[in-house]
Write a protein that holds these residues in place. Structure first.
Motif, PDB file in Angstrom:
ATOM      1  N   UNK A   1       0.835  -1.192   0.000  1.00 24.77           N
ATOM      2  CA  UNK A   1       0.000   0.000   0.000  1.00 24.77           C
ATOM      3  C   UNK A   1       0.876   1.251   0.000  1.00 24.77           C
ATOM      4  N   UNK A   2       0.267   2.370  -0.337  1.00 25.10           N
ATOM      5  CA  UNK A   2       0.931   3.661  -0.151  1.00 25.10           C
ATOM      6  C   UNK A   2       0.850   4.031   1.321  1.00 25.10           C
ATOM      7  N   UNK A   3       1.987   4.399   1.874  1.00 24.92           N
ATOM      8  CA  UNK A   3       2.053   4.660   3.316  1.00 24.92           C
ATOM      9  C   UNK A   3       2.645   6.043   3.568  1.00 24.92           C
ATOM     10  N   UNK A   4       2.163   6.683   4.620  1.00 24.35           N
ATOM     11  CA  UNK A   4       2.766   7.922   5.102  1.00 24.35           C
ATOM     12  C   UNK A   4       3.398   7.613   6.455  1.00 24.35           C
ATOM     13  N   UNK A   5       4.720   7.815   6.539  1.00 28.43           N
ATOM     14  CA  UNK A   5       5.468   7.502   7.756  1.00 28.43           C
ATOM     15  C   UNK A   5       5.775   8.781   8.540  1.00 28.43           C
ATOM     16  N   UNK A   6       5.722   8.648   9.867  1.00 28.39           N
ATOM     17  CA  UNK A   6       6.120   9.737  10.753  1.00 28.39           C
ATOM     18  C   UNK A   6       7.077   9.174  11.794  1.00 28.39           C
ATOM     19  N   UNK A   7       8.113   9.941  12.127  1.00 30.05           N
ATOM     20  CA  UNK A   7       9.035   9.461  13.156  1.00 30.05           C
ATOM     21  C   UNK A   7       8.295   9.354  14.491  1.00 30.05           C
ATOM     22  N   UNK A   8       8.632   8.308  15.236  1.00 32.73           N
ATOM     23  CA  UNK A   8       7.995   8.069  16.535  1.00 32.73           C
ATOM     24  C   UNK A   8       8.540   8.987  17.616  1.00 32.73           C
TER      25      UNK A   8
END
Length: 553
Positions: free
Chosen positions: A422-429
């Motif tokens: 899938x297309x994913x949007x990642x954010x740093x934890x």
């Protein structure tokens, strides 16, 4: 808010402003802050007692149950000496009455007991010739300290051979203190070291414990102080668990007329193991005043306490809204606002944010915490790294990690493998800086296309079937509006799923901008100005470079 004058003489500095802190966990309270807390107490006492002056009452009793430098008692004594002048014209008799009948403390270590006695009695020996108290029968006076031991429980039972006899013996490993949770491995020490087993919280019956310490059934009118903040919990690296909430709960169980405590502000919206404590404190309508210092280093100069610190006043006979005041650079920000703290599941610390949040919440829209993954979204730890290239890897998956891109086999992904395509949007934890004021609150989003996964360095903030939706979601997360709402729940550098719980999940039918969002939620010019004063624009970063790389290798 007035602050009592604080000088020992016209030229000499106060020694309690010069001593170094024990650690970031056991912080000495600056005299200026102690006096602000006492001013708040005096105002509340007068309001509740027909304008009476607490410092002119010879029957009021005070307890600092976790004293370090003795600063609270010293400043209380100073005020009482002035306030009781008419009741006790003789200064020596007045001082002796105050020290023997009105002020009490429990020291957290042997060293702080000596320091506190020196601050309050002018002698480490309360009954010695240099003590300003003249009728104590022992050296401790009313500032108690005796070594307390942890009570170990739980753990794992193991059978081993005694090294000398070879006999089978039973031992227990990985035990923890049943009162404070300290690890026996870290705090099971010899007699030459402090145990950090604090007397107030190492008991099942705190009232009986107080009676045991001070020799009678004590009922304190005021309990005030600055408790130890945390203990190592035996986790990885410098992992530590907060303990200040244990002190607050035990002190309130003593049922004082008033309680005033300064603690880290992390409990407002986060903190390890603080959920129940937060729920209890926010729903307690005896909370009368909170004075909050969000700016790093301000209340405790030179001490780095993420999320800032605050003090609160609890009034046993009060039932109503709590007055919240923000302090910045030593000055109040705006007017104090009385509000019920349990309007939300976290304490929204800035009064100016409440009408903005109310406008968002009134639409009753779903929120982004339902989209954002939990930590370790693909089951891979931060220190997991794949190969530098995809050569020789059958069905390779591009891995976003803590250092750089790497490549792994698809079957190396232990959980949520369906998300890979899938297309994913990642954010740093984790998002935070060493600056005194946080202004970004979230990293810039990374768009990870099909064929990609990540370690727990990142959260999967959203998953989409198309690149267009992922791009629009990414633009939304970059807005000041979103990051402002995140800031209301983010008390430390950790940006876990729960910090997104105030952010509405808007339809991705357009490219959202701050201007469109301000219009959508009918924000006023003043509200927009406040948001933009709190949240900075994002600049280009390495994360953008990573997110811009294509899967064409």
């Amino acid at each position: 808010m007035s602050v009592a004058p604080f000088t020992l003489s016209g030229h000499n500095p106060d020694v309690l402003t010069c001593i170094a802190n024990l650690s970031n966990d056991e912080v000495f309270t600056p005299p200026e802050l102690a006096n602000q807390m006492l001013d708040t107490l005096a105002t509340a006492w007068a309001d509740a007692n027909g304008g009476a002056d607490i410092w002119a009452d010879p029957n009021v009793t005070f307890l600092d149950p976790f004293t370090k430098s003795g600063v609270f008692l010293r400043e209380i004594v100073r005020r009482l000496i002035d306030g009781l002048a008419s009741a006790f014209p003789g200064r020596e008799a007045r001082v002796d009455h105050i020290l023997t009948r009105q002020v009490y403390a429990i020291a957290i270590t042997q060293l702080t007991g000596l320091l506190a006695r020196r601050s309050v009695y002018c002698s480490k020996n309360a009954s010695g010739p240099h003590s300003v108290a003249k009728s104590f029968p022992d050296t401790d006076g009313n500032i108690w300290f005796e070594r307390t031991e942890h009570t170990w429980g739980g753990g794992t039972r193991e059978f081993r051979s005694a090294p000398l006899t070879g006999d089978e013996i039973t031992i227990y490993t990985n035990r923890r203190c049943i009162f404070c949770g300290a690890s026996e491995d870290a705090y099971g020490r010899g007699d030459e070291l402090e145990t950090h087993a604090y007397a107030l919280i190492h008991t099942h019956d705190v009232k009986a414990r107080i009676a045991e310490l001070f020799g009678e059934d004590m009922q304190f009118d005021v309990i005030i102080g600055n408790p130890p903040y945390q203990l190592s919990d035996g986790g990885y690296g410098t992992s530590a668990a907060p303990i200040y909430q244990m002190f607050v709960e035990k002190a309130l169980a003593l049922d004082p007329r008033f309680a005033v405590f300064v603690t880290p502000s992390r409990w407002f919206a986060g903190g390890k193991g603080l959920d129940e404590y937060r729920k209890k404190m926010l729903s307690d309508h005896r909370m009368r005043d909170i004075v909050d210092y969000p700016k790093l280093y301000e209340a405790f100069p030179g001490v780095k306490i993420r999320g800032g610190v605050s003090y609160f006043l609890w009034d046993r006979n009060y039932d109503g809204p709590c007055t919240v005041q923000t302090m910045w650079d030593g000055k109040p920000v705006g007017e104090p606002v009385a509000r019920y703290l349990d309007a939300y599941d976290v304490l929204v610390r800035r009064n100016e944010a409440i009408p903005i949040l109310d406008k968002v919440r009134v639409k009753n829209e779903p929120t982004l915490d339902a989209r954002v993954s939990s930590r370790k979204p693909f089951g891979l730890p931060t220190n997991f790294h794949g190969k530098e290239t995809n050569r020789g890897i059958l069905d390779p998956v591009r891995l976003f990690g803590s250092r750089k891109m790497s490549w792994v086999k698809r079957n190396d992904i232990p959980v949520n493998s369906a998300w890979i395509d899938e297309w994913k949007v990642l954010m740093t934890a984790v998002q935070g800086t060493s600056a005194a004021v946080e202004t970004k609150f979230l990293s810039r989003p990374i768009i990870a296309g099909p064929g990609a996964a990540c370690t727990e360095t990142y959260l999967v903030a959203g998953r989409f079937p198309t690149e267009e939706e992922a791009n629009r979601y990414s633009l939304y997360l970059r807005t000041r509006f979103v990051r402002f709402l995140v800031s209301l729940r983010k008390s430390t550098q950790h940006a876990t799923r729960d910090v997104y719980a105030f952010v509405p999940d808007v339809p991705l039918d357009r490219d959202w901008t701050d201007a469109l969002l301000y219009e959508r939620y009918d924000l006023t010019t003043d509200e927009i100005t406040f948001i933009e004063s709190q949240v900075a624009e994002h600049e280009a970063t390495l994360l953008d470079e990573l997110s811009g790389e294509d899967d064409d290798e």
